[in-house]
Enzyme design. Structure first.
Site, mmCIF file in Angstrom:
data_model
loop_
_atom_site.group_PDB
_atom_site.id
_atom_site.type_symbol
_atom_site.label_atom_id
_atom_site.label_comp_id
_atom_site.label_asym_id
_atom_site.label_seq_id
_atom_site.Cartn_x
_atom_site.Cartn_y
_atom_site.Cartn_z
ATOM 1 N N HIS A 23 0.865 -1.197 0.000
ATOM 2 C CA HIS A 23 0.000 0.000 0.000
ATOM 3 C C HIS A 23 0.891 1.233 0.000
ATOM 4 O O HIS A 23 0.785 2.071 0.909
ATOM 5 C CB HIS A 23 -0.898 0.071 1.246
ATOM 6 C CG HIS A 23 -2.089 -0.825 1.219
ATOM 7 N ND1 HIS A 23 -2.818 -1.127 2.354
ATOM 8 C CD2 HIS A 23 -2.719 -1.454 0.206
ATOM 9 C CE1 HIS A 23 -3.821 -1.915 2.036
ATOM 10 N NE2 HIS A 23 -3.796 -2.132 0.748
ATOM 11 N N HIS A 79 -11.088 -9.205 -6.828
ATOM 12 C CA HIS A 79 -10.837 -7.934 -6.120
ATOM 13 C C HIS A 79 -10.048 -7.030 -7.059
ATOM 14 O O HIS A 79 -9.130 -7.493 -7.738
ATOM 15 C CB HIS A 79 -10.048 -8.257 -4.849
ATOM 16 C CG HIS A 79 -9.686 -7.105 -3.984
ATOM 17 N ND1 HIS A 79 -10.411 -5.940 -3.911
ATOM 18 C CD2 HIS A 79 -8.634 -6.947 -3.115
ATOM 19 C CE1 HIS A 79 -9.832 -5.119 -3.049
ATOM 20 N NE2 HIS A 79 -8.755 -5.701 -2.564
ATOM 21 N N GLU A 81 -8.136 -4.372 -6.388
ATOM 22 C CA GLU A 81 -6.920 -3.666 -5.963
ATOM 23 C C GLU A 81 -5.728 -4.115 -6.830
ATOM 24 O O GLU A 81 -5.657 -5.271 -7.276
ATOM 25 C CB GLU A 81 -6.655 -3.916 -4.466
ATOM 26 C CG GLU A 81 -5.666 -2.922 -3.919
ATOM 27 C CD GLU A 81 -5.684 -2.769 -2.399
ATOM 28 O OE1 GLU A 81 -6.375 -3.541 -1.704
ATOM 29 O OE2 GLU A 81 -4.978 -1.861 -1.908
ATOM 30 N N HIS A 145 -11.455 -7.474 1.186
ATOM 31 C CA HIS A 145 -10.888 -6.357 1.901
ATOM 32 C C HIS A 145 -11.544 -5.009 1.602
ATOM 33 O O HIS A 145 -11.564 -4.123 2.443
ATOM 34 C CB HIS A 145 -9.384 -6.375 1.574
ATOM 35 C CG HIS A 145 -8.597 -5.161 1.746
ATOM 36 N ND1 HIS A 145 -7.718 -4.677 0.826
ATOM 37 C CD2 HIS A 145 -8.544 -4.313 2.796
ATOM 38 C CE1 HIS A 145 -7.142 -3.592 1.274
ATOM 39 N NE2 HIS A 145 -7.620 -3.352 2.461
ATOM 40 N N ASP A 164 -8.074 -11.676 -0.557
ATOM 41 C CA ASP A 164 -7.277 -11.173 0.575
ATOM 42 C C ASP A 164 -7.552 -11.934 1.883
ATOM 43 O O ASP A 164 -6.649 -12.062 2.722
ATOM 44 C CB ASP A 164 -7.579 -9.690 0.813
ATOM 45 C CG ASP A 164 -6.827 -8.778 -0.147
ATOM 46 O OD1 ASP A 164 -5.746 -9.160 -0.613
ATOM 47 O OD2 ASP A 164 -7.335 -7.676 -0.418
ATOM 48 N N TYR A 192 -1.478 -9.432 9.435
ATOM 49 C CA TYR A 192 -2.351 -9.116 8.294
ATOM 50 C C TYR A 192 -3.766 -8.799 8.795
ATOM 51 O O TYR A 192 -4.363 -7.791 8.424
ATOM 52 C CB TYR A 192 -2.366 -10.336 7.376
ATOM 53 C CG TYR A 192 -2.994 -10.154 6.028
ATOM 54 C CD1 TYR A 192 -2.199 -9.892 4.908
ATOM 55 C CD2 TYR A 192 -4.361 -10.287 5.843
ATOM 56 C CE1 TYR A 192 -2.765 -9.753 3.657
ATOM 57 C CE2 TYR A 192 -4.928 -10.150 4.603
ATOM 58 C CZ TYR A 192 -4.124 -9.893 3.509
ATOM 59 O OH TYR A 192 -4.694 -9.755 2.267
ATOM 60 N N HIS A 225 -2.586 -13.957 -1.106
ATOM 61 C CA HIS A 225 -1.257 -13.628 -0.565
ATOM 62 C C HIS A 225 -0.826 -14.773 0.357
ATOM 63 O O HIS A 225 -1.625 -15.260 1.168
ATOM 64 C CB HIS A 225 -1.284 -12.366 0.291
ATOM 65 C CG HIS A 225 -1.660 -11.121 -0.456
ATOM 66 N ND1 HIS A 225 -0.869 -10.555 -1.417
ATOM 67 C CD2 HIS A 225 -2.745 -10.334 -0.361
ATOM 68 C CE1 HIS A 225 -1.449 -9.461 -1.887
ATOM 69 N NE2 HIS A 225 -2.593 -9.309 -1.268
HETATM 70 FE FE1 FEO Z 1 -6.925 -5.588 -1.052
HETATM 71 FE FE2 FEO Z 1 -4.324 -7.811 -1.689
HETATM 72 O O1 FEO Z 1 -5.442 -6.316 -1.960
#
Ligand code: FEO
Length: 398
Positions: A23, A79, A81, A145, A164, A192, A225
């Site tokens: 981020h 997602h 992002e 997320h 996520d 996390y 992830h």
């Molecule tokens: Fe909300 Fe891994 O991005």
């Protein structure tokens, strides 16, 4: 290199060992991360999520080990992002007519990011798409997320791909939970959760209940992830239920910064008072500590005690980021207190107390202010503050 999860299901993602911030510079990632992308080869060829843009060539190469990327029929973007959608343009250049499956808010977000007229198909909870022998089943998961997030479940293989959720920023040599160091794995899973998902804990609980009610068999949980949960995969779901309940340990964290060591002396005296009651505490000089590691410790603890000298009728700027996190994380079931030195005007303690109240963290002991360097009496008051906070941690009257 691609890794097989089950027959016809492959990990084609990228492990990013070098990543140290995520981020932008908001989140520290001491152990790197990975961007997990999954290829399903059935009668239709499906790609679930992509990887961050700088790694697009590696994704395409991993896919090409298994299938011609132009043969991908369906791309699922759980997602929008950038860490998951960043390679969509590269993938869609190879297979421009593929159907791009998104949640309704995912469509809005992906259009906003990439300004492309791809062949979108929006899905909602319970929608299914037949891909041959097996089906994809979708569950919208807003705020796990972001509002657009969703989970994809693959029948037959019984793999939940929740993006996520249940992930970790953790680069490892191996892909599955039974192949990695369990302490490291859980440290990263908790960090996390604490730093990313805490504000959405009520939604985490609701979503887990909803998914468990559907009663789908789950052989693997394959987040976007970190490692894939294949040994006792529901262990991380149980952990999330526990974390989402926000039942902190009976412990305290003391967060402070200091100009000439006076506020530091006060912090240490407060710690002595807490320990005198047999309660654990950890003490962090926030100007010298990793903000996200500190936040993880705040998540675990019942009490958060914040100290700053007064500077320019306010606080030391270095204490501000963690105060902003206390607000944004919407912690529950905590208690707090404040302390600090001052030279002239002395507003610092009141500012911290007001901020704790704003964060819905009740102040359980009167703040201690010390003029110039703390005197013996000031440090005694700090010890008393520590004792009162320790009692509040145990639920005793203060
Ligand atoms: Fe909300 Fe891994 O991005």
């Amino acid at each position: 290199m691609a890794v097989q999860l089950k027959e016809g299901v492959y990990w084609v993602g990228v492990v990013d060992w070098a990543l140290r911030h995520f981020h932008g510079h908001e989140l520290s990632t001491h152990r790197g991360s990975s961007y997990n992308s999954y290829l399903i080869v059935d009668e239709k060829t499906v790609l679930v999520d992509t990887v961050w843009g700088p790694f697009q060539n590696r994704l395409i190469k991993n896919i090409a080990e298994l299938v011609d990327p132009s043969k991908i029929d369906i791309v699922v973007a759980n997602h929008a992002e950038s860490d998951h959608s960043g390679s969509l343009p590269a993938v869609m250049r190879h297979t421009p007519n593929a159907t791009l499956i998104v949640s309704p808010r995912g469509k809005e977000s992906i259009e906003g990011h990439y300004h492309q007229q791809w062949n979108f198909k929006t899905v909602k909870t319970g929608d299914r798409i037949n891909i041959g022998k097996n089906e994809l089943i979708f569950v919208e998961a807003p705020m796990l997320h972001w509002p657009d997030s969703m989970f994809t479940y693959l029948s037959g293989a019984n793999i939940l791909m929740p993006n996520d959720a249940f992930g970790q920023h953790y680069a490892a040599a191996f892909l599955f939970n039974d192949q990695v160091d369990q302490t490291e794995l859980y440290e990263e899973a908790l960090k996390y959760y604490a730093n990313i998902l805490t504000p959405f804990s009520a939604m985490v609980t609701k979503k887990i209940d909803e998914v468990l009610e559907i009663n789908l068999p789950v052989d693997m949980i394959a987040p976007s992830h970190g490692i894939i949960w294949r040994k006792d995969p529901l262990q991380i779901v149980t952990k999330y239920q526990e974390w989402a309940a926000q039942r902190p340990e009976q412990s305290a964290v003391i967060l402070y910064d200091t100009m000439w060591e006076g506020t530091r002396q006060m912090a240490e005296a407060i710690g002595e008072g807490i320990a005198a009651e047999g309660v654990q505490y950890k003490l962090f000089h926030v100007g010298l500590s990793d903000r996200n590691d500190v936040l993880t410790e705040v998540f675990k603890a019942k009490a958060v005690i914040v100290g700053s000298p007064t500077l320019n009728q306010g606080l030391l700027p270095t204490i501000r980021p963690i105060l902003e996190d206390l607000r944004g994380m919407k912690f529950q079931n905590k208690v707090g207190a404040a302390f600090g030195t001052y030279g002239w005007s002395g507003e610092g303690v009141a500012i911290i107390e007001d901020h704790l109240k704003l964060c819905k963290i009740p102040v359980v002991a009167e703040g201690v202010k010390a003029k110039w360097q703390p005197k013996r009496d000031d440090l005694s008051l700090c010890r008393e503050l520590g004792i009162k906070v320790a009692k509040a941690i145990r639920g005793e009257p203060v």
